[in-house]
Design a protein around this motif. Structure first.
Motif, PDB file in Angstrom:
ATOM      1  N   MET A 232       0.832  -1.200   0.000  1.00  0.00           N
ATOM      2  CA  MET A 232       0.000   0.000   0.000  1.00  0.00           C
ATOM      3  C   MET A 232       0.866   1.250   0.000  1.00  0.00           C
ATOM      4  N   LYS A 233       0.525   2.194  -0.880  1.00  0.00           N
ATOM      5  CA  LYS A 233       1.190   3.492  -0.920  1.00  0.00           C
ATOM      6  C   LYS A 233       0.166   4.550  -0.537  1.00  0.00           C
ATOM      7  N   PHE A 234       0.608   5.487   0.298  1.00  0.00           N
ATOM      8  CA  PHE A 234      -0.320   6.331   1.026  1.00  0.00           C
ATOM      9  C   PHE A 234      -0.386   7.760   0.492  1.00  0.00           C
ATOM     10  N   THR A 235      -1.592   8.320   0.516  1.00  0.00           N
ATOM     11  CA  THR A 235      -1.761   9.710   0.097  1.00  0.00           C
ATOM     12  C   THR A 235      -1.109  10.667   1.091  1.00  0.00           C
ATOM     13  N   GLY A 236      -0.932  10.222   2.330  1.00  0.00           N
ATOM     14  CA  GLY A 236      -0.345  11.091   3.338  1.00  0.00           C
ATOM     15  C   GLY A 236       1.168  11.066   3.390  1.00  0.00           C
ATOM     16  N   ALA A 237       1.806  10.297   2.505  1.00  0.00           N
ATOM     17  CA  ALA A 237       3.268  10.240   2.474  1.00  0.00           C
ATOM     18  C   ALA A 237       3.836  11.563   1.969  1.00  0.00           C
ATOM     19  N   GLY A 238       5.108  11.790   2.251  1.00  0.00           N
ATOM     20  CA  GLY A 238       5.734  13.064   1.913  1.00  0.00           C
ATOM     21  C   GLY A 238       5.711  13.399   0.432  1.00  0.00           C
ATOM     22  N   GLN A 239       5.723  12.382  -0.431  1.00  0.00           N
ATOM     23  CA  GLN A 239       5.736  12.629  -1.869  1.00  0.00           C
ATOM     24  C   GLN A 239       4.401  13.163  -2.373  1.00  0.00           C
ATOM     25  N   GLY A 240       3.330  12.917  -1.617  1.00  0.00           N
ATOM     26  CA  GLY A 240       2.027  13.447  -2.006  1.00  0.00           C
ATOM     27  C   GLY A 240       1.314  12.602  -3.036  1.00  0.00           C
ATOM     28  N   ARG A 241       0.163  13.080  -3.423  1.00  0.00           N
ATOM     29  CA  ARG A 241      -0.719  12.298  -4.286  1.00  0.00           C
ATOM     30  C   ARG A 241      -0.193  12.175  -5.714  1.00  0.00           C
ATOM     31  N   LYS A 242       0.690  13.081  -6.143  1.00  0.00           N
ATOM     32  CA  LYS A 242       1.195  12.984  -7.508  1.00  0.00           C
ATOM     33  C   LYS A 242       1.998  11.712  -7.729  1.00  0.00           C
ATOM     34  N   THR A 243       2.620  11.214  -6.670  1.00  0.00           N
ATOM     35  CA  THR A 243       3.325   9.946  -6.783  1.00  0.00           C
ATOM     36  C   THR A 243       2.346   8.825  -7.118  1.00  0.00           C
ATOM     37  N   LEU A 244       1.180   8.852  -6.496  1.00  0.00           N
ATOM     38  CA  LEU A 244       0.172   7.831  -6.765  1.00  0.00           C
ATOM     39  C   LEU A 244      -0.404   7.980  -8.170  1.00  0.00           C
ATOM     40  N   VAL A 245      -0.574   9.213  -8.601  1.00  0.00           N
ATOM     41  CA  VAL A 245      -1.042   9.451  -9.980  1.00  0.00           C
ATOM     42  C   VAL A 245      -0.046   8.853 -10.973  1.00  0.00           C
ATOM     43  N   ALA A 246       1.233   9.103 -10.747  1.00  0.00           N
ATOM     44  CA  ALA A 246       2.257   8.561 -11.643  1.00  0.00           C
ATOM     45  C   ALA A 246       2.262   7.041 -11.613  1.00  0.00           C
ATOM     46  N   GLU A 247       2.075   6.450 -10.443  1.00  0.00           N
ATOM     47  CA  GLU A 247       2.013   4.994 -10.336  1.00  0.00           C
ATOM     48  C   GLU A 247       0.878   4.441 -11.196  1.00  0.00           C
ATOM     49  N   VAL A 248      -0.260   5.087 -11.154  1.00  0.00           N
ATOM     50  CA  VAL A 248      -1.418   4.600 -11.907  1.00  0.00           C
ATOM     51  C   VAL A 248      -1.214   4.795 -13.405  1.00  0.00           C
ATOM     52  N   VAL A 249      -0.877   6.016 -13.816  1.00  0.00           N
ATOM     53  CA  VAL A 249      -0.748   6.297 -15.248  1.00  0.00           C
ATOM     54  C   VAL A 249       0.312   5.401 -15.881  1.00  0.00           C
ATOM     55  N   CYS A 250       1.480   5.334 -15.261  1.00  0.00           N
ATOM     56  CA  CYS A 250       2.583   4.584 -15.871  1.00  0.00           C
ATOM     57  C   CYS A 250       2.444   3.084 -15.649  1.00  0.00           C
TER      58      CYS A 250
END
Length: 293
Positions: A33-51
Motif C-alpha cells: 500500500m502506498k499512502f496519500t499522506g506520504a511526503g511525496q504526495g498524491r502525484k506519486t500515486l497518480v504517476a504509479e497509476v498512469v505509468c
C-alpha cells in the motif's frame, strides 16, 4: 481499477522514502500500500497509476494496481509512531499494488535479460522519463523466473511543474545508468512494436483510471478532465520519437543519481532502525572493549 478495503496493516516496508506498507484487504489479497499522506504526495500515486497501467497495457509485467479504502483505525496496534501518523494522514482512498510473495530484487549479476525484453523496458522508461530504474535502485522484481516492474512514482517529472511540461517532456533520455543498459537493449525493435500502441485512446483510458480525488484542486486546471488531458498530451507526443533520443554511454558508477535534487531526496532509502540498533550495539561493544584494556 478494482477498489478494495484494507482490513489489516501487516508491516511497513522501509526500502523507499515513502514508507509503504504490506496490507491485507477484504478480497483476501495482500498488497503493498502506498499512502496519500506520504511526503511525496498524491502525484506519486497518480504517476504509479498512469505509468503502471500503461505498462500493463503494453504487455509489460506490472503487478495489479487497486485503489484501497483505508480506515486509520487498523493501525492502532502499530508501535511505530511514524507509521501511526502516516495512517492517520491517509484516511480514504490510497493505492495498492499486488504483493508478489517470494519475489527477489533484480540482480544484474545473477539474472540475464535478453535484448528484446531489455529494449522494451528501456524504451518504456524513456517514454515515461523514469529516473529511478538505475543500477543503484533497479525497481524490478524476479518472480517465478520473470521480470516485474514496480515503483513508477518517480516518472513524468513534468507533472511537478505544468507550465514547463511541454519543454520537459521534449527532452532526451540518458539511459547510461539504466540497470538494463549492459544487456544490449534492442530499442529500435521495441519502438517499432510498442510506439504504435500508444494511441490517444489508450492514454485517455489510462488517465481515466486515476481517481478524481487525487486530481482535484490542481492549480491551473478548472476540471479533472482537463488535467487528465494534460497527462495524455506529453506521452502521446513523446511516444513517436523518443527512441531517437535515447543515449547509452558509460555508467556514472560512483556519481550520485541524476534525478533533480528535490526528487533525489525523496528517493533516498530510509534508514532501517534495526540496522541502526545493531550499529549502536557494536559501537558500545567496541567502546567497552577499549575501556577494559
Amino acid at each position: 481499477m478494482r477498489e478494495v478495503v484494507a482490513t489489516r496493516y501487516v508491516t511497513p516496508l522501509r526500502e523507499g522514502g515513502s514508507l509503504p506498507g504490506i496490507v491485507e484487504a477484504d478480497d483476501l489479497g495482500t498488497y503493498v500500500m502506498k499512502f496519500t499522506g506520504a511526503g511525496q504526495g498524491r502525484k506519486t500515486l497518480v504517476a504509479e497509476v498512469v505509468c503502471g497501467e500503461l505498462g500493463r497495457r503494453l504487455g509489460l509485467r506490472v503487478p495489479e494496481l487497486v485503489t484501497m479504502q483505508l480506515d486509520p483505525v487498523i493501525g492502532l496496534a502499530e508501535p511505530d509512531q511514524e507509521v501511526q501518523e502516516l495512517l492517520k494522514a491517509s484516511g480514504g482512498l490510497n493505492l495498492g499494488m499486488d504483493y508478489l510473495p517470494g519475489s527477489l530484487g533484480f540482480d544484474p549479476l545473477a539474472y540475464q535479460v535478453d535484448p528484446a525484453e531489455a529494449g522494451k523496458i528501456v524504451w518504456f522508461d524513456a517514454l515515461i522519463n523514469n529516473v529511478d530504474r538505475s543500477w543503484r535502485n533497479p525497481n524490478m522484481l524476479v518472480w517465478h523466473g520473470d521480470l516485474w516492474l514496480i515503483d513508477h512514482g518517480a516518472t513524468m517529472i513534468w507533472h511537478h511543474n505544468w507550465p514547463g511540461a511541454q519543454a520537459s517532456a521534449a527532452k532526451p533520455y540518458n539511459a547510461s545508468d539504466h540497470v538494463l543498459a549492459p544487456f544490449g537493449p534492442d530499442i529500435e525493435a521495441a519502438a517499432a512494436e510498442l510506439a504504435p500502441l500508444v494511441t490517444e485512446e489508450l492514454l485517455t483510458e489510462v488517465a481515466a483510471e486515476v481517481p478524481d480525488e487525487w486530481l482535484a484542486g490542481e492549480p491551473g486546471f478548472a476540471t479533472t478532465d482537463l488535467l487528465r488531458r494534460a497527462y495524455v498530451e506529453p506521452l502521446l507526443a513523446r511516444a513517436g520519437s523518443i527512441h531517437e533520443r535515447i543515449s547509452i554511454g558509460e555508467p556514472t558508477k560512483t556519481q550520485p543519481s541524476r534525478a533533480p535534487g528535490w526528487l533525489a531526496e525523496r528517493l533516498a532509502p530510509r534508514p532501517n532502525p534495526a540496522d541502526e540498533d545493531r550499529a549502536a550495539r557494536a559501537d558500545t561493544g567496541r567502546n567497552g572493549e577499549g575501556s577494559g584494556r
